[in-house]
Write an enzyme that holds these catalytic residues in place. Sequence first.
Site, short mmCIF file in Angstrom:
data_model
loop_
_atom_site.label_atom_id
_atom_site.label_comp_id
_atom_site.label_asym_id
_atom_site.label_seq_id
_atom_site.Cartn_x
_atom_site.Cartn_y
_atom_site.Cartn_z
N SER A 95 0.83 -1.21 0.00
CA SER A 95 0.00 0.00 0.00
C SER A 95 0.87 1.26 0.00
O SER A 95 1.65 1.46 -0.92
CB SER A 95 -0.96 -0.05 1.20
OG SER A 95 -2.00 0.89 1.04
N HIS A 134 -4.46 -5.71 -1.45
CA HIS A 134 -5.38 -5.44 -0.35
C HIS A 134 -6.48 -6.49 -0.18
O HIS A 134 -7.41 -6.28 0.60
CB HIS A 134 -6.04 -4.07 -0.55
CG HIS A 134 -5.12 -2.91 -0.34
ND1 HIS A 134 -4.24 -2.47 -1.31
CD2 HIS A 134 -4.96 -2.09 0.72
CE1 HIS A 134 -3.57 -1.42 -0.85
NE2 HIS A 134 -3.99 -1.16 0.36
N GLU A 143 -2.03 -2.86 -8.15
CA GLU A 143 -3.21 -3.19 -7.37
C GLU A 143 -3.67 -1.93 -6.66
O GLU A 143 -2.95 -0.94 -6.63
CB GLU A 143 -2.91 -4.31 -6.36
CG GLU A 143 -1.87 -3.96 -5.30
CD GLU A 143 -2.44 -3.32 -4.04
OE1 GLU A 143 -3.64 -3.49 -3.76
OE2 GLU A 143 -1.67 -2.64 -3.34
#
Length: 341
Positions: free
Chosen positions: A144, A306, A241
Amino acid sequence: MDRTTDRTIGAAHCPPAPTDREPGTARDRIPGTRPRRLVRGDRVAVIAPSGPIDQDRLTAGTALLQSWGLTVQPGAHLLDHHPDHGYLAGTDAARAADFRRAWLDPTVAAVICARGGYGIQRMVDLIDWDELRTAPPKVLVGFSDVTVLHNAVHQRLGLPTLYGPMAASATFLDDRATADHLRRTLFEPHTTRVLTSPTATPLLPGRAEGVTAGGCAALLATDLGTPTARPSYAGTILLLEDVNEHPYQLDRTLTQLLRSGVLAGVAGVTLGSWEGCGPIDRVRRVMLDRLAPLGVPVIWELGFGHGPTSLTVPLGVRALLDADAGTLTLDAPALAEPPAE
């Protein structure tokens, strides 16, 4: 010739990565330098470079790492909260100092981020990368927001890193397969050279090889033009992603990356999870629309990022992407064997 079907290794649309580098960016170590794999008894530092940490999750994550035979060294500011901005774990200087101390500590074998959120872009330029270059290679783990730190470590230190679950993240604590894949990547990296998942299918067929790079799509886009951002993804297997981004926002992010020119010459693309991004068929259509013009093979949903179950994917290592088989195969384990005693 239809470029959407001619996607083979060495095709003209997959040029090698540029060899000339801008001063002060990718000052690599000796080619092939890798951090060593972990062994029982190793010390790992857990830091909070982005958002604030939940104490209960941190306690559970620490216990899990200790069950692997690791000694956990918490950052001095791990549980700090920024005095003005509640979305940050402590001040920028404090978060940068924790990363610096962990990286320079010769007793620390790996730096594991506790969670993502937001904040690394505020502190990454406070780090003296010349100083960190004097330390032996070590493992960095996170995903992330940690995308920015992965890019910085690659650009400034020339080291591979692990895009994987964090010590206080939900997937690490709640999904046994996610935690076990990270454990095996850290301790038994030869067992995780072939990456695949039940959801991995070809979005665009073909095979390609290159060095893995990328991470969270929104972070890659917002990091463009900064001192630690990667100036080009030419010759790479790009990993993408994201989470909680509507299809139009994903379109905007990919369009920004395309218009900037950094995706020119990319060898192939591997897509991860799109948790909370809306109807998955709409997300898939956006990916196809934006990525097909690259003329390279694309894997749909390899299973990293995630999602409720997540693979640990090494960045900065050579790999073979086989979209038809739904696999990403590393040329060699991401982490090296410890030196013989």
